[in-house]
Design a protein around this motif. Sequence first.
Motif, PDB file in Angstrom:
ATOM      1  N   MET A  25      -6.548   3.749  -5.270  1.00 11.52           N
ATOM      2  CA  MET A  25      -6.895   2.676  -4.349  1.00 11.52           C
ATOM      3  C   MET A  25      -5.811   1.597  -4.328  1.00 11.52           C
ATOM      4  N   VAL A  26      -5.269   1.255  -5.480  1.00 10.36           N
ATOM      5  CA  VAL A  26      -4.211   0.248  -5.553  1.00 10.36           C
ATOM      6  C   VAL A  26      -2.968   0.732  -4.811  1.00 10.36           C
ATOM      7  N   GLN A  27      -2.613   1.991  -4.996  1.00 11.06           N
ATOM      8  CA  GLN A  27      -1.444   2.531  -4.317  1.00 11.06           C
ATOM      9  C   GLN A  27      -1.634   2.521  -2.805  1.00 11.06           C
ATOM     10  N   THR A  28      -2.819   2.880  -2.334  1.00 12.86           N
ATOM     11  CA  THR A  28      -3.115   2.882  -0.909  1.00 12.86           C
ATOM     12  C   THR A  28      -3.024   1.468  -0.345  1.00 12.86           C
ATOM     13  N   ILE A  33      -0.296  -2.925   2.678  1.00  8.78           N
ATOM     14  CA  ILE A  33       0.248  -4.284   2.679  1.00  8.78           C
ATOM     15  C   ILE A  33       1.708  -4.273   3.105  1.00  8.78           C
ATOM     16  N   SER A  34       2.487  -3.326   2.597  1.00 10.05           N
ATOM     17  CA  SER A  34       3.905  -3.282   2.967  1.00 10.05           C
ATOM     18  C   SER A  34       4.074  -2.957   4.450  1.00 10.05           C
ATOM     19  N   GLU A  35       3.209  -2.093   5.006  1.00 10.55           N
ATOM     20  CA  GLU A  35       3.268  -1.795   6.433  1.00 10.55           C
ATOM     21  C   GLU A  35       2.919  -3.028   7.268  1.00 10.55           C
TER      22      GLU A  35
END
Length: 73
Positions: A25-28, A33-35
Amino acid sequence: MQQLPDLSTLSSTQRDALTLELWTMVQTLTVQISELQARLNLNNRNSSKPPSSDGLNKPQPQSLRKAGQRPVG
């Protein structure tokens, strides 16, 4: 959102599964956020957006004149 289970009652396998799920979930969220940040950084100079979509964040106009030799005034 579900309540956090009592971690002391979980087996190590269950804790590992929970940790893996949270990590996923954190990676997703990090990717999302970066997008979104990349989309916020777009303006009419680095994308195909029209200048009117820049809003109030327009760059200051720059003068094409060169500085003269004589003092001002």
